[in-house]
Design a protein around this motif. Structure first.
Motif: not given
Lengths: 543, 378
Positions: B14-17, B25-28, B364-369
């Protein structure tokens, strides 16, 4: 292809000390190609080239080491705004720093020598997070109910052998360590001292019998590294007798005696504490089956981490700062006791001198190894100072001038003029450890060897030289330049898998359910966990 | 390790609910992290692999970590660091302890199964045929106690546990005591039982004892060891708090309260306290991780929160700026965490393996991003 051009190659495994090139390809050392052009070339004329160093005994990972980290935050560099510059504060104390600091000194393989099989998974997690170096553990046996009950029931050496094999495999260890055999169990029965011929209550077996059975089992399984023994009575005045008896007990059989400095004490002088290192060295020289490491004490604050719980309990009275952790484990358990070795202390000065005496009086550099029993005698980062002390009698004299004279009078150190050569240092830190651990592709610089290579400046100040290697290659990759890590790669974990009758595994499965009410799989390093543990490499057993 | 075991297939985020795909979500999250001056990682209810990933990410974004503030594990660790400890394993307690000093309150939590086991069995490796249990606090129902157990109840209020331990310690040293929670006769009888132990163990579930009481108990146990054998078994709290503390300790040197803003890890229990960082406004983003159960920190409304949390199963609404549901360790994915039954880290295979991502997968995906963006910018 990489060419290291014009360095002084010191490779004791092949009797070489000469100016030569070293060529690297695909992570291995190769013969100079006819007319081949390297992709990269390093001019290292005037520099010293050795294989990557190997430490056979350094407590760098596992539950007890982690407890030591927890116990001593005030000695961590980051905790203090202005920490004192002692080896312990410089240590960093995380797995990541451990790998980096070892690599900076040119070490590429390190053995963690005391892992309880039940916490092997924890130790392997830490080792997987220790970058740059290859690692291995020794599994601690000799104080657990299962083994002692096997011996009490006289199930025979075959059963002990199967058990040892099963524990080595399930903990992914490179060898077996025995720490004060039977004593941790005796301590659970409230005994406060335990010698070689003392009997473990309720089991009716002696320390000597346990060590002997395990030595034989390890030998018969073809595990390359002989039984790694921490004897009884560590640290006590007069304990040289225990060490001498132990050497005598293994007449002709291969055995490694760990941190022998802590067993080289006599009872002479008005304080009843003296160095008996000369006597002990003589016995070691005569017993060609025995290898030793020293466990040198260096002055300063450190922390002792040992699975000799009986001994560590006794040491809590000398803790500095005054706090300790004593663990009654499933097998050995252990103790973490902070310790400050002081130059002005009579006892500590005798210990320091006794270690150097052992180094200087054991004649064959293939049978004596560099250890400070990190961190028990001193952090491993003290090795460069230790190398320098052994290579320079004048430096030793300058140190001994600052020590209490009555302490020196209890040792033979001032009379010893021997100075180690670079060739001897390379033997003791490269060629001999590889041979002792059964690692054929390291510790030397011949064709086919792993390209683990350390290049040093040939400095007058040997401590400076060894503290910061000029270049370090791990698996043929340049990872250190002038003591600074330039690239962080992962190492492997080395282990053996001897074969055994699977009946012992079924018996162990039933045993764990019965005694603890917990399945055995919760105590082992299962194959499925490998994705969390990094890469393993199997070292073959001797047929 | 990111990218394995088909992560993302069943992710809910969820982003902002408002529900969204995991990628969005990962991009956010990346967006929030890039804009944050001083992110805080807190809670850390995850397995060892999750802790490893969090340390990697915290280093990348110069964050602070407060894993333990206000938790029972934090209390115990701080007592150990101040005064040391005698400790033993659940296995040795189960098999060998002939005497147990149980310090309990009404809620024993994670200790419940262990205590039940001790009450129901006799110690197979002890010389004694029975197990003697001295239960301080409200005891178990009488039928829970096996006939192999010699049970003594010492009913005192939780606030009286510390005075009781002090009185026992004084009497052990043959010093006089004034007012104690027990009569002199019962005090002596209790002490005598402790003295008679061949291998005794003091057990308390986390949350029961404050640091000073733990220190008093450690002192009592140390003194008992002058003449007999005695040890301690703190039964650690939920959410793998101690397992994560172990991993942080080997990765950074410290169990909690770590900052990476100056490169190498720094430790300061005051500077890196989560509540303080939020209250003072120093932390402008909080990263809350709670994979074992769904709960929130008391300060969650005072700072923008990114949350990696256990599934809501339709109960409760999203509360964070970005919320990503993560799998339960050992249920949805393979895991290594601390096992209460052994007191050690152990491997547990997934029970279901339904593709819900683990904490380590998401981080892991956040680190990769972050790395990819770093490369693009560089």
């Amino acid at each position: 292809m990489i060419r290291l051009r014009g360095g002084r190659v010191i490779d004791p495994a092949h009797g070489r000390d000469e100016i030569a090139d070293v060529w690297i390809e695909d992570g291995r050392i190769v013969t100079p190609p006819a007319g081949g052009q390297p992709a990269e070339s390093f001019d290292i004329s005037g520099k010293i080239v050795m294989a990557g160093a190997i430490d056979i005994h350094s407590h760098i990972a596992g539950a007890n080491v982690n407890t030591a980290r927890l116990l001593l935050p005030e000695f961590h560099r980051a905790h203090l705004p202005r920490p004192g510059a002692t080896p312990l504060t410089e240590l960093g104390w995380s797995t990541i720093e451990t790998g980096r600091l070892y690599a900076a000194m040119g070490f590429t393989t390190v053995v963690e020598p005391a892992v309880a099989p039940h916490t092997a998974l924890h130790a392997h997690l830490e080792l997987a997070d220790t970058p740059l170096i290859d690692k291995a553990i020794l599994a601690v046996l000799g104080n657990e109910d299962f083994l002692l009950a096997l011996m009490r029931e006289k199930e025979g050496l075959g059963a002990v052998r199967d058990y040892v094999s099963s524990m080595l495999s399930s903990s992914r260890a490179l060898g077996v360590k025995v720490i004060n055999a039977g004593a941790a169990m005796a301590f659970k029965h409230n005994l406060r001292s335990f010698g070689l011929d003392d009997v473990v209550p309720t089991y009716g077996v002696t320390s000597r019998e346990i060590v002997s059975a395990l030595q034989q089992a390890v030998h018969e399984l073809g595990v390359p590294h002989p039984l790694h023994l921490h004897c009884n009575n560590l640290g006590l005045a007069g304990n040289v007798e225990t060490a001498l008896e132990t050497i005598e007990a293994f007449d002709g059989l291969p055995i490694h005696l760990a941190h022998l400095q802590f067993y080289s004490y006599g009872t002479q002088g008005k304080r009843g504490f003296s160095s008996a290192a000369a006597r002990l060295a003589e016995a070691v020289n005569a017993a060609k089956n025995v290898t030793i490491d020293v466990g040198q004490v260096m002055f300063g604050q450190t922390v002792t981490v040992s699975s000799d719980v009986l001994r560590q309990f006794a040491a809590t009275k000398f803790a500095h700062p005054r706090k300790s952790v004593i663990i009654d484990g499933d097998g050995n358990g252990g103790g973490v006791v902070p310790m400050a070795y002081r130059q002005s202390s009579f006892t500590n000065a005798v210990q320091w001198a006794a270690g150097l005496e052992l180094f200087l009086l054991v004649e064959n550099p293939w049978r004596v190894f560099f250890t400070t029993d990190h961190p028990n005698g001193a952090p491993f980062t003290s090795y460069p100072e230790l190398f320098a002390l052994l290579m320079d009698r004048n430096l030793r004299a300058a140190w001994t001038d600052r020590l209490p004279k009555p302490a020196l009078a209890m040792t033979t150190l001032p009379s010893l003029g021997r100075e180690y050569t670079l060739f001897e240092i390379a033997t003791m830190t490269r060629a001999a450890p590889a041979k002792l651990l059964g690692l054929k592709d390291r510790g030397h610089l011949a064709q086919g060897a792993l390209a683990d290579i350390a290049v040093y400046h040939d400095r007058q100040d040997r401590a400076e030289m060894f503290r910061a290697a000029h270049l370090v290659f791990k698996n043929g990759k340049l990872v250190v330049r002038d003591g600074k890590v330039t690239r962080e790669i992962k190492g492997k974990t080395l282990h053996v898998t001897p074969s055994h009758d699977a009946a012992i595994d079924r018996k162990l499965d039933r045993y764990y359910e019965h005694l603890y009410g917990v399945p055995r799989r919760s105590f082992v390093v299962p194959h499925e966990a490998r994705c969390f543990l990094g890469e393993f490499e199997q070292v073959p057993c001797v047929a | 390790m990111p990218g394995r075991r088909g992560e993302g297939r069943h992710a809910r985020a969820w982003i902002e609910g408002v529900g969204c795909p995991l990628d969005a979500a990962i991009d956010a999250v990346l967006d929030h992290l890039r804009r944050s001056r001083n992110p805080l990682f807190a809670g850390l209810g995850c397995d060892v692999e999750g802790a490893r990933a969090i340390v990697r990410l915290a280093k990348l974004v110069d964050a602070s970590i407060d894993h333990l503030s206000g938790t029972a594990t934090g209390v115990e660790l701080s007592a150990v660091r101040d005064a040391g400890l005698f400790a033993t394993t659940p296995g040795e307690t189960f098999a060998r302890a002939d005497t147990l000093l149980v310090l309990a309150t009404e809620r024993s939590g994670a200790a419940e199964p262990l205590l039940k086991g001790f009450l129901a069995t006799k110690p197979r490796l002890a010389l004694a045929r029975t197990r003697r249990i001295i239960w301080v606090g409200r005891g178990p129902a009488p039928r829970a106690v096996s006939k192999h157990v010699d049970f003594t109840s010492v009913a005192v209020a939780p606030s009286q546990i510390s005075p009781l331990l002090s009185a026992l310690r004084s009497r052990l040293a043959r010093r006089p005591v004034g007012a104690a929670p027990l009569s002199p006769r019962r005090l002596e009888a209790t002490l005598e039982k402790l003295r008679e132990a061949k291998f005794g163990v003091a057990i308390w579930p986390s949350r029961v004892l404050d640091p000073l009481t733990v220190e008093t108990l450690t002192g009592l146990v140390r003194d008992l060891n002058e003449s007999t054998r005695f040890s301690c078994l703190p039964v650690l709290s939920q959410d793998n708090a101690a397992g994560v503390a172990m991993a942080l300790t080997w990765l950074t040197g410290f169990p909690s309260h770590i900052g990476f803003s100056r490169g190498e890890p720094e430790h300061d229990p005051w500077r890196f306290d989560a509540a303080r960082l939020v209250r003072s406004g120093e932390a402008d983003l909080a990263f809350w991780v709670s994979a074992y159960r769904r709960h929130w920190p008391p300060w969650s409304s005072r700072v923008p929160v990114i949350a990696l949390v256990a599934p809501s199963h339709g109960v409760g609404t999203p509360r964070a700026r970005v919320e990503i549901e993560v799998g339960t360790p050992g249920v949805d994915h393979d895991t290594i965490d601390l096992l209460a039954a052994t007191g050690s880290l152990a491997f547990r295979p997934a029970a279901v393996r339904n593709g819900t991502p683990s904490v380590a997968d998401v981080i892991g995906r956040i680190c990769a991003g972050l790395s990819a963006a770093g490369r693009a910018a560089g």
